[in-house]
Enzyme design. Structure first.
Site, PDB file in Angstrom:
ATOM      1  N   TRP A   1       3.745   6.155   3.667  1.00  0.00           N
ATOM      2  CA  TRP A   1       4.032   6.722   2.344  1.00  0.00           C
ATOM      3  C   TRP A   1       4.057   8.216   2.586  1.00  0.00           C
ATOM      4  O   TRP A   1       3.029   8.817   2.905  1.00  0.00           O
ATOM      5  CB  TRP A   1       2.934   6.325   1.369  1.00  0.00           C
ATOM      6  CG  TRP A   1       3.162   6.699  -0.053  1.00  0.00           C
ATOM      7  CD1 TRP A   1       3.895   6.017  -0.986  1.00  0.00           C
ATOM      8  CD2 TRP A   1       2.621   7.830  -0.750  1.00  0.00           C
ATOM      9  NE1 TRP A   1       3.840   6.646  -2.184  1.00  0.00           N
ATOM     10  CE2 TRP A   1       3.070   7.772  -2.078  1.00  0.00           C
ATOM     11  CE3 TRP A   1       1.807   8.908  -0.373  1.00  0.00           C
ATOM     12  CZ2 TRP A   1       2.737   8.722  -3.035  1.00  0.00           C
ATOM     13  CZ3 TRP A   1       1.471   9.857  -1.328  1.00  0.00           C
ATOM     14  CH2 TRP A   1       1.938   9.753  -2.642  1.00  0.00           C
TER      15      TRP A   1
ATOM     16  N   ASN B   1      -3.154   7.480   9.395  1.00  0.00           N
ATOM     17  CA  ASN B   1      -3.258   7.655   7.944  1.00  0.00           C
ATOM     18  C   ASN B   1      -4.116   8.882   7.692  1.00  0.00           C
ATOM     19  O   ASN B   1      -5.089   9.112   8.419  1.00  0.00           O
ATOM     20  CB  ASN B   1      -3.959   6.454   7.293  1.00  0.00           C
ATOM     21  CG  ASN B   1      -3.125   5.193   7.355  1.00  0.00           C
ATOM     22  OD1 ASN B   1      -1.950   5.237   7.686  1.00  0.00           O
ATOM     23  ND2 ASN B   1      -3.750   4.069   7.045  1.00  0.00           N
ATOM     24  N   GLY B   2      -3.806   9.620   6.655  1.00  0.00           N
ATOM     25  CA  GLY B   2      -4.607  10.803   6.337  1.00  0.00           C
ATOM     26  C   GLY B   2      -3.787  12.059   6.545  1.00  0.00           C
ATOM     27  O   GLY B   2      -2.556  12.008   6.641  1.00  0.00           O
TER      28      GLY B   2
ATOM     29  N   HIS C   1      -0.786  15.316 -35.656  1.00  0.00           N
ATOM     30  CA  HIS C   1      -0.940  16.704 -35.208  1.00  0.00           C
ATOM     31  C   HIS C   1       0.119  17.082 -34.180  1.00  0.00           C
ATOM     32  O   HIS C   1      -0.078  18.003 -33.394  1.00  0.00           O
ATOM     33  CB  HIS C   1      -2.347  16.927 -34.656  1.00  0.00           C
ATOM     34  CG  HIS C   1      -3.403  16.653 -35.679  1.00  0.00           C
ATOM     35  ND1 HIS C   1      -3.682  17.512 -36.720  1.00  0.00           N
ATOM     36  CD2 HIS C   1      -4.217  15.581 -35.865  1.00  0.00           C
ATOM     37  CE1 HIS C   1      -4.623  16.993 -37.479  1.00  0.00           C
ATOM     38  NE2 HIS C   1      -4.960  15.811 -36.979  1.00  0.00           N
TER      39      HIS C   1
ATOM     40  N   ARG D   1       0.804  -1.223   0.000  1.00  0.00           N
ATOM     41  CA  ARG D   1       0.000   0.000   0.000  1.00  0.00           C
ATOM     42  C   ARG D   1       0.833   1.268   0.000  1.00  0.00           C
ATOM     43  O   ARG D   1       0.432   2.301  -0.537  1.00  0.00           O
ATOM     44  CB  ARG D   1      -0.895   0.030   1.234  1.00  0.00           C
ATOM     45  CG  ARG D   1      -1.917  -1.067   1.291  1.00  0.00           C
ATOM     46  CD  ARG D   1      -2.765  -0.893   2.519  1.00  0.00           C
ATOM     47  NE  ARG D   1      -3.519   0.334   2.449  1.00  0.00           N
ATOM     48  CZ  ARG D   1      -4.755   0.433   1.984  1.00  0.00           C
ATOM     49  NH1 ARG D   1      -5.361  -0.634   1.558  1.00  0.00           N
ATOM     50  NH2 ARG D   1      -5.370   1.594   1.950  1.00  0.00           N
TER      51      ARG D   1
END
Ligand code: F6R
Length: 608
Positions: free
Chosen positions: A74, A100-101, A504, A27
């Site tokens: 993280w 978390n958060g 393009h 995660r």
């Protein structure tokens, strides 16, 4: 994104916490730590890097105790160093917090606490929670946590222990998933069911605003004002094998190879071949509501957004309803046109992506009905949507989404089929699509049987610095998805374009050094794609083509070819995306990348 685990019971907490952290390593994983309570004191161990580093630290200096919390991080606030790793302790060392958060008013709270003599030892927003709980402690951890939550703005899943009120974990949730695992005379707290599956299948998913007081002998859920709440006990219905590699070199490869089964699971009990339609029990939409839809907004991020683009083409083609596909992060901050007759389809593997969740809430607030196509059972989007279709793909551990993508496309096809048949699609056309869906698992097996061929192609291109992916119609999103898969796990720069759009601008990039992947099955726009391949060849580009027949028109134009079976045009993306998943996988492995845990990425992005 980050992972939380907590344990309280009769066993030693440390090995359970470490094992749980390893299960969640996918995660988010730039640092990790744990705190354990024994003999009236908290001990912590933290380490930057993988869980293995933390394991080493714990082995060198063991810590005993039967109640503890752990975390994989993280980084959001501050670099991924040991001092920023969780748990964070209060000034007096009596409170340990994993979180978390994001605490949005962390700066204000920090100044306030500094004024009261608290010294900060990390760059994180989380540390304020630890000091705040110490400051507000008055004999009961749950009281102190509740009081702290009243001061905090932002999102959190937190698990907190204290040596001044031992034998319990106080957990709280607002915007970041958290569940309680129920064992015999032991309980767990986790942000992800995979962390505790080895010990129990009985779980209670917490809702936003819930505070849980978890002890060895039981648990209570209350709100932030201490009013008791009743939460139902759910059962996790997948096996431990689903979160293990089972002989495959990587989770990503395992998940690619699971697709015949996962696509079948997405359709199980839902496809009605004889009526050319589908049965979708969880839609919560009456016949009248389905008939009243006059526009659809699909919102998602990343790979899920790509499946949304395919969904748009299916829904518009079959149902003749206008569909807009919106990046959730954009949709939530603009002033979109949504009415009570708008259906908002929300696509998310994890069901926790912060932007997607916020977009869904915004659509709801503006009066739309919401339909979640989600993989993770019990996730926030799945619980907040008005109706849903679970993907049933099983846990997706590899950071790069593969099986969830094909299941999303299939779930979208099932929904489009149902809606279209209600709104005038002929039974013959419905049956043709239903039959084609039914045939997909066996066709995916055929594609996978040729995986080795893609490994050879990967060998030829493993050193390429750039890639271009081109496709038209329903295969343009496949090109986007192929490019995303390659860049996220191999770190090769890759772009996806509609094949005709190349002239393009991107055509300027083409020379003999530029591999160009064409998604070119035999479909309604095949001849047009051939012209685009000619344009690339005329500029000495190298062409890798995903084709579906021996096409004379391609003779001499294609340098490397990978053949897929044929299906109806709208379902081609399911088959065409698999060789591109394999190409990305093999190139990444050959370049020595950490395929399951690519740099900088996390599996579910629960922050903005
Ligand atoms: C790419 C990938 C991401 C996710 C995105 C949305 O391989 O996995 O782009 O698709 O972060 O995640 P979910 O679907 O969980 O909302």
């Amino acid at each position: 994104m980050c992972g939380i685990i907590g344990y309280v019971g009769g066993r030693e907490a440390t090995p359970l916490l470490i094992a749980g952290l390893k299960r969640m390593e996918y995660r988010g994983y730039d640092s990790a730590g744990l705190a354990v309570l024994a003999d009236g004191a908290l001990t912590t161990r933290r380490a930057a890097g993988k869980i293995a580093r933390l394991e080493g630290t714990v082995a060198a200096t063991p810590l005993a105790g039967q109640c503890g919390v752990g975390h994989t991080r993280w980084a959001t606030h501050g670099p991924p160093t040991e001092r920023n790793a969780h748990p964070h302790l209060s000034k007096d060392g009596t409170v340990a917090v994993v979180h978390n958060g994001i605490i949005e008013n962390a700066n204000t709270l920090r100044s306030l606490l500094q004024g009261k003599g608290y010294e900060f030892r990390s760059d994180t927003d989380t540390e304020v929670v630890a000091h705040l709980v110490q400051e507000l402690f008055n004999g009961s951890l749950e009281e102190a946590v509740r009081a702290a939550l009243h001061e905090i703005e932002g999102t959190y899943g937190v698990a907190i222990i204290s040596s001044r009120d031992p034998g319990k974990i106080v957990a709280a949730r607002k915007g970041s998933p958290l569940l309680i695992g129920i064992g015999e005379n032991e309980h767990f707290v986790a942000s992800d069911a995979s962390a505790i599956l080895a010990h129990t299948r009985q779980v209670v998913y917490l809702d936003d605003g819930d505070v849980a007081v978890v002890e060895a002998g039981g648990y209570r859920v209350i709100d932030t004002n201490a009013a008791p709440l009743t939460r139902k006990v759910d059962r996790i219905d997948w096996e431990l094998g689903a979160i293990e590699r089972g002989g495959f070199a990587h989770f990503m490869l395992k998940e690619i190879f699971e697709q015949p089964q996962t696509v079948e699971n997405a359709m199980r009990g839902r496809l009605i071949l004889e009526d050319g339609t589908s049965k979708l029990g969880g839609l919560n939409l009456t016949h009248d509501q389905l008939m009243a839809i006059d526009n659809i907004i699909i919102t998602a991020c990343g790979t899920s957004w790509h499946s949304g683009l395919i969904g748009k083409l299916m829904l518009e083609e079959l149902c003749r309803i206008p569909v807009a596909v919106e990046y959730a992060s954009e949709f939530r901050y603009r002033n979109p046109i949504v009415t009570e007759r708008t259906l908002c389809i929300v696509l998310s593997q994890s069901g926790e992506t912060a932007d997607t969740l916020a977009a869904m809430r915004e659509a709801k607030r503006r009066g739309a009905r919401t339909l979640g196509l989600v993989n993770v059972v019990g996730s926030t989007i799945a619980r907040e949507d008005d109706g849903g279709i679970y993907l049933h793909a099983g846990p997706e551990i590899g950071v790069a989404s593969t099986k969830a993508f094909t299941s999303q496309v299939v779930a979208l096809a099932l929904f489009a089929l149902k809606l279209a048949r209600k709104r005038g699609l002929s039974v013959t056309r419905g049956m043709e699509i239903a039959q084609a869906l039914h045939a997909l698992p066996a066709q995916i097996r055929e594609v996978l049987d040729r995986a080795e061929q893609m490994e050879h192609i990967a060998e030829e291109f493993k050193r390429a610095p750039n890639f271009l992916y081109l496709g038209r119609g329903v295969n343009f999103p496949v090109a986007l998805e192929g490019a995303l898969k390659l860049k996220e796990i191999s770190y090769i720069h890759a772009e996806g374009y509609p094949a005709a759009e190349m002239k393009h601008g991107p055509i300027a990039l083409i020379d003999e050094m530029m591999p160009v992947v064409f998604v070119a099955p035999h479909d309604a726009v095949f001849d047009k794609v051939v012209s685009n391949i000619q344009e690339v060849k005329a500029r000495k580009g190298t062409v890798i083509a995903i084709t579906s027949r021996d096409e004379p028109a391609l003779k001499g134009l294609v340098d490397y070819e990978f053949r897929i079976p044929e299906t109806v045009d709208l379902l081609m993306p399911v088959l065409a995306s698999i060789p591109l998943q394999l190409l990305a996988y093999y190139i990444a492995v050959k370049r020595g990348s950490n395929v399951d845990q690519p740099r900088n990425l996390a599996k579910s992005v629960t922050v903005e």
